[in-house]
Design a protein around this motif. Structure first.
Motif, PDB file in Angstrom:
ATOM      1  N   MET A 276       0.850  -1.204   0.000  1.00  0.00           N
ATOM      2  CA  MET A 276       0.000   0.000   0.000  1.00  0.00           C
ATOM      3  C   MET A 276       0.879   1.245   0.000  1.00  0.00           C
ATOM      4  SD  MET A 276      -2.925   1.096   2.750  1.00  0.00           S
ATOM      5  CE  MET A 276      -3.745   2.668   2.638  1.00  0.00           C
ATOM      6  N   THR A 277       0.542   2.195  -0.850  1.00  0.00           N
ATOM      7  CA  THR A 277       1.326   3.415  -0.951  1.00  0.00           C
ATOM      8  C   THR A 277       1.008   4.354   0.210  1.00  0.00           C
ATOM      9  OG1 THR A 277       1.293   3.231  -3.356  1.00  0.00           O
ATOM     10  CG2 THR A 277       1.894   5.366  -2.425  1.00  0.00           C
ATOM     11  N   SER A 278       2.037   4.901   0.828  1.00  0.00           N
ATOM     12  CA  SER A 278       1.835   5.838   1.937  1.00  0.00           C
ATOM     13  C   SER A 278       1.263   7.140   1.404  1.00  0.00           C
ATOM     14  CB  SER A 278       3.159   6.109   2.650  1.00  0.00           C
ATOM     15  OG  SER A 278       3.706   4.924   3.182  1.00  0.00           O
ATOM     16  N   PRO A 279       0.370   7.799   2.171  1.00  0.00           N
ATOM     17  CA  PRO A 279      -0.183   9.081   1.711  1.00  0.00           C
ATOM     18  C   PRO A 279       0.901  10.155   1.645  1.00  0.00           C
ATOM     19  CG  PRO A 279      -0.870   8.596   3.968  1.00  0.00           C
ATOM     20  CD  PRO A 279      -0.198   7.373   3.457  1.00  0.00           C
ATOM     21  N   LEU A 280       0.722  11.082   0.726  1.00  0.00           N
ATOM     22  CA  LEU A 280       1.689  12.160   0.549  1.00  0.00           C
ATOM     23  C   LEU A 280       1.590  13.149   1.703  1.00  0.00           C
ATOM     24  CD1 LEU A 280       1.210  12.888  -3.272  1.00  0.00           C
ATOM     25  CD2 LEU A 280       3.017  11.553  -2.188  1.00  0.00           C
ATOM     26  N   PRO A 281       2.693  13.819   2.033  1.00  0.00           N
ATOM     27  CA  PRO A 281       2.628  14.865   3.076  1.00  0.00           C
ATOM     28  C   PRO A 281       1.790  16.047   2.614  1.00  0.00           C
ATOM     29  CG  PRO A 281       4.781  14.836   2.007  1.00  0.00           C
ATOM     30  CD  PRO A 281       4.051  13.652   1.496  1.00  0.00           C
ATOM     31  N   ALA A 282       1.245  16.781   3.583  1.00  0.00           N
ATOM     32  CA  ALA A 282       0.474  17.979   3.260  1.00  0.00           C
ATOM     33  C   ALA A 282       1.361  19.055   2.668  1.00  0.00           C
ATOM     34  CB  ALA A 282      -0.227  18.503   4.512  1.00  0.00           C
ATOM     35  N   ALA A 283       2.640  19.033   2.997  1.00  0.00           N
ATOM     36  CA  ALA A 283       3.628  19.965   2.436  1.00  0.00           C
ATOM     37  C   ALA A 283       5.013  19.458   2.795  1.00  0.00           C
ATOM     38  CB  ALA A 283       3.428  21.379   2.978  1.00  0.00           C
ATOM     39  N   VAL A 284       5.983  19.861   2.017  1.00  0.00           N
ATOM     40  CA  VAL A 284       7.387  19.598   2.337  1.00  0.00           C
ATOM     41  C   VAL A 284       8.087  20.939   2.470  1.00  0.00           C
ATOM     42  CG1 VAL A 284       9.561  18.596   1.561  1.00  0.00           C
ATOM     43  CG2 VAL A 284       7.430  17.329   1.237  1.00  0.00           C
ATOM     44  N   LEU A 285       8.786  21.111   3.585  1.00  0.00           N
ATOM     45  CA  LEU A 285       9.417  22.373   3.952  1.00  0.00           C
ATOM     46  C   LEU A 285      10.925  22.215   3.841  1.00  0.00           C
ATOM     47  CD1 LEU A 285       7.258  22.819   7.182  1.00  0.00           C
ATOM     48  CD2 LEU A 285       6.681  23.542   4.855  1.00  0.00           C
ATOM     49  N   TRP A 286      11.543  23.093   3.083  1.00  0.00           N
ATOM     50  CA  TRP A 286      12.969  22.984   2.781  1.00  0.00           C
ATOM     51  C   TRP A 286      13.775  24.109   3.423  1.00  0.00           C
ATOM     52  CZ3 TRP A 286      15.309  19.610  -0.998  1.00  0.00           C
ATOM     53  CH2 TRP A 286      14.411  18.757  -1.662  1.00  0.00           C
ATOM     54  N   ASP A 287      14.813  23.744   4.151  1.00  0.00           N
ATOM     55  CA  ASP A 287      15.862  24.712   4.452  1.00  0.00           C
ATOM     56  C   ASP A 287      16.608  24.990   3.145  1.00  0.00           C
ATOM     57  OD1 ASP A 287      17.882  26.191   6.039  1.00  0.00           O
ATOM     58  OD2 ASP A 287      19.145  24.480   5.500  1.00  0.00           O
ATOM     59  N   MET A 288      17.314  26.098   3.078  1.00  0.00           N
ATOM     60  CA  MET A 288      18.004  26.448   1.831  1.00  0.00           C
ATOM     61  C   MET A 288      19.502  26.164   1.908  1.00  0.00           C
ATOM     62  SD  MET A 288      17.854  29.984  -0.388  1.00  0.00           S
ATOM     63  CE  MET A 288      18.947  30.966   0.652  1.00  0.00           C
ATOM     64  N   ASP A 289      20.246  26.958   2.678  1.00  0.00           N
ATOM     65  CA  ASP A 289      21.705  26.871   2.690  1.00  0.00           C
ATOM     66  C   ASP A 289      22.166  25.554   3.302  1.00  0.00           C
ATOM     67  OD1 ASP A 289      22.424  29.640   1.722  1.00  0.00           O
ATOM     68  OD2 ASP A 289      21.189  30.148   3.450  1.00  0.00           O
ATOM     69  N   GLY A 290      22.841  24.750   2.500  1.00  0.00           N
ATOM     70  CA  GLY A 290      23.351  23.481   2.976  1.00  0.00           C
ATOM     71  C   GLY A 290      22.402  22.317   2.782  1.00  0.00           C
ATOM     72  N   THR A 291      21.128  22.607   2.529  1.00  0.00           N
ATOM     73  CA  THR A 291      20.134  21.551   2.322  1.00  0.00           C
ATOM     74  C   THR A 291      19.714  21.503   0.860  1.00  0.00           C
ATOM     75  OG1 THR A 291      19.307  21.816   4.592  1.00  0.00           O
ATOM     76  CG2 THR A 291      17.881  20.656   3.028  1.00  0.00           C
ATOM     77  N   LEU A 292      19.157  22.602   0.379  1.00  0.00           N
ATOM     78  CA  LEU A 292      18.787  22.696  -1.038  1.00  0.00           C
ATOM     79  C   LEU A 292      20.001  23.045  -1.892  1.00  0.00           C
ATOM     80  CD1 LEU A 292      16.492  22.781  -3.209  1.00  0.00           C
ATOM     81  CD2 LEU A 292      16.387  25.249  -2.766  1.00  0.00           C
ATOM     82  N   VAL A 293      20.769  24.015  -1.438  1.00  0.00           N
ATOM     83  CA  VAL A 293      21.935  24.482  -2.192  1.00  0.00           C
ATOM     84  C   VAL A 293      23.169  24.506  -1.293  1.00  0.00           C
ATOM     85  CG1 VAL A 293      20.655  25.826  -3.911  1.00  0.00           C
ATOM     86  CG2 VAL A 293      21.242  26.881  -1.725  1.00  0.00           C
ATOM     87  N   ASP A 294      24.327  24.302  -1.905  1.00  0.00           N
ATOM     88  CA  ASP A 294      25.577  24.202  -1.148  1.00  0.00           C
ATOM     89  C   ASP A 294      26.248  25.568  -1.038  1.00  0.00           C
ATOM     90  OD1 ASP A 294      27.659  23.180   0.256  1.00  0.00           O
ATOM     91  OD2 ASP A 294      28.591  22.138  -1.422  1.00  0.00           O
ATOM     92  N   THR A 295      25.578  26.477  -0.345  1.00  0.00           N
ATOM     93  CA  THR A 295      26.094  27.839  -0.208  1.00  0.00           C
ATOM     94  C   THR A 295      26.849  28.068   1.094  1.00  0.00           C
ATOM     95  OG1 THR A 295      23.891  28.433   0.568  1.00  0.00           O
ATOM     96  CG2 THR A 295      24.421  28.988  -1.718  1.00  0.00           C
ATOM     97  N   GLU A 296      26.839  27.096   2.010  1.00  0.00           N
ATOM     98  CA  GLU A 296      27.540  27.315   3.273  1.00  0.00           C
ATOM     99  C   GLU A 296      29.008  27.730   3.059  1.00  0.00           C
ATOM    100  OE1 GLU A 296      26.167  27.814   5.915  1.00  0.00           O
ATOM    101  OE2 GLU A 296      24.374  26.592   6.126  1.00  0.00           O
ATOM    102  N   PRO A 297      29.748  27.103   2.112  1.00  0.00           N
ATOM    103  CA  PRO A 297      31.130  27.568   1.889  1.00  0.00           C
ATOM    104  C   PRO A 297      31.204  29.017   1.430  1.00  0.00           C
ATOM    105  CG  PRO A 297      30.815  25.389   0.954  1.00  0.00           C
ATOM    106  CD  PRO A 297      29.451  25.873   1.338  1.00  0.00           C
ATOM    107  N   TYR A 298      30.163  29.498   0.719  1.00  0.00           N
ATOM    108  CA  TYR A 298      30.139  30.896   0.291  1.00  0.00           C
ATOM    109  C   TYR A 298      30.047  31.824   1.501  1.00  0.00           C
ATOM    110  CZ  TYR A 298      29.013  29.254  -4.486  1.00  0.00           C
ATOM    111  OH  TYR A 298      29.024  28.651  -5.709  1.00  0.00           O
ATOM    112  N   TRP A 299      29.169  31.459   2.455  1.00  0.00           N
ATOM    113  CA  TRP A 299      29.025  32.270   3.662  1.00  0.00           C
ATOM    114  C   TRP A 299      30.336  32.305   4.447  1.00  0.00           C
ATOM    115  CZ3 TRP A 299      25.049  35.389   4.173  1.00  0.00           C
ATOM    116  CH2 TRP A 299      23.832  35.066   3.574  1.00  0.00           C
ATOM    117  N   MET A 300      30.948  31.144   4.609  1.00  0.00           N
ATOM    118  CA  MET A 300      32.189  31.073   5.377  1.00  0.00           C
ATOM    119  C   MET A 300      33.302  31.852   4.685  1.00  0.00           C
ATOM    120  SD  MET A 300      31.786  27.081   6.520  1.00  0.00           S
ATOM    121  CE  MET A 300      33.230  26.997   7.584  1.00  0.00           C
ATOM    122  N   ALA A 301      33.321  31.819   3.357  1.00  0.00           N
ATOM    123  CA  ALA A 301      34.330  32.571   2.603  1.00  0.00           C
ATOM    124  C   ALA A 301      34.115  34.073   2.724  1.00  0.00           C
ATOM    125  CB  ALA A 301      34.304  32.150   1.139  1.00  0.00           C
ATOM    126  N   ALA A 302      32.877  34.500   2.947  1.00  0.00           N
ATOM    127  CA  ALA A 302      32.597  35.924   3.115  1.00  0.00           C
ATOM    128  C   ALA A 302      32.943  36.410   4.519  1.00  0.00           C
ATOM    129  CB  ALA A 302      31.125  36.200   2.815  1.00  0.00           C
TER     130      ALA A 302
END
Length: 226
Positions: free
Chosen positions: A1-27
């Motif tokens: 049986m397929t599990s029901p889909l979530p009502a929403a998916v919530l994304w962090d950005m830096d380090g999760t969606l995009v690899d910008t953490e090194p950019y912050w540290m470099a700044a």
């Protein structure tokens, strides 16, 4: 049986969606050095996931003689410059999973402590309609690890946090998502997330599908019901 889909998916950005953490540290490093201070890699790691105003106060403590809003603007401008020059560095599997969620009609929100102007630049560079909602650090009254950012996102989407799944890579972000009542999946990147309390830890999003996300939600619901 397929599990029901979530009502929403919530994304962090830096380090999760995009690899910008090194950019912050470099700044951060040249900014501190400009005022005669020193800034180590460990100092930068300690700021991962922190709200920008809180991070600015840490930098003031390291000797940066600028106002909080000046520090926030400077760091944001530097990271945006890198994004314009180098493009958006997606984390492995993130773009693919995000697209699949959208194709299956799952609402999505970007919940980041970066400034909303930077978050919107990144979303505009994605070649599909990726998010129903973008919440930046300047859109909330309390930064992560306070639950307010995720609670605000759920309220705006009209969903119960317990019916959502949140992706996070930082200690503060994971704490925020858990405190808000979301089903929280940690994807460690710059810092380990063992023992923080995430409902599940995935080493990467690469190869993950919407079915995997739904299965995590179903498992946590079963544990709560039990």
């Amino acid at each position: 049986m397929t599990s029901p889909l979530p009502a929403a998916v919530l994304w962090d950005m830096d380090g999760t969606l995009v690899d910008t953490e090194p950019y912050w540290m470099a700044a951060e490093t040249p900014l501190v050095e400009r005022f005669g201070g020193t800034w180590t890699h460990e100092d930068g790691l300690a700021m991962v996931g922190m709200g920008l105003e809180d991070a600015a106060r840490v930098l003031q403590g390291a000797g940066v003689r600028l106002e909080v809003d000046e520090i926030v603007a400077h760091l944001t401008d530097e990271v945006m410059r890198r994004l314009r020059e180098d493009g958006v560095p997606f984390r492995p599997g993130a773009r693919e999973l995000l697209r699949e969620l959208r194709e299956q009609g799952v609402p999505t929100a970007l919940v980041t402590m970066s400034m909303s102007r930077m978050a919107r630049v990144i979303t505009e560079l994605i070649d599909f309609d990726a998010f129903d909602l973008v919440i930046g650090g300047d859109d909330v009254t309390h930064a992560k690890p306070h639950p307010a950012p995720y609670l605000q996102a759920c309220a705006a989407l009209g969903v119960d946090p317990a019916d959502t799944v949140a992706f996070e890579d930082s200690l503060t972000g994971t704490a925020s998502a858990i405190a808000a009542g979301t089903v929280t999946v940690g994807i460690p990147h710059m810092v380990p997330l063992d023992g923080v309390g995430a409902h599940e830890l995935w080493p990467t999003l690469d190869g993950r599908t919407v079915a995997d996300v739904a299965d995590v939600l179903a498992r946590v619901r079963q544990e709560v019901d039990a």
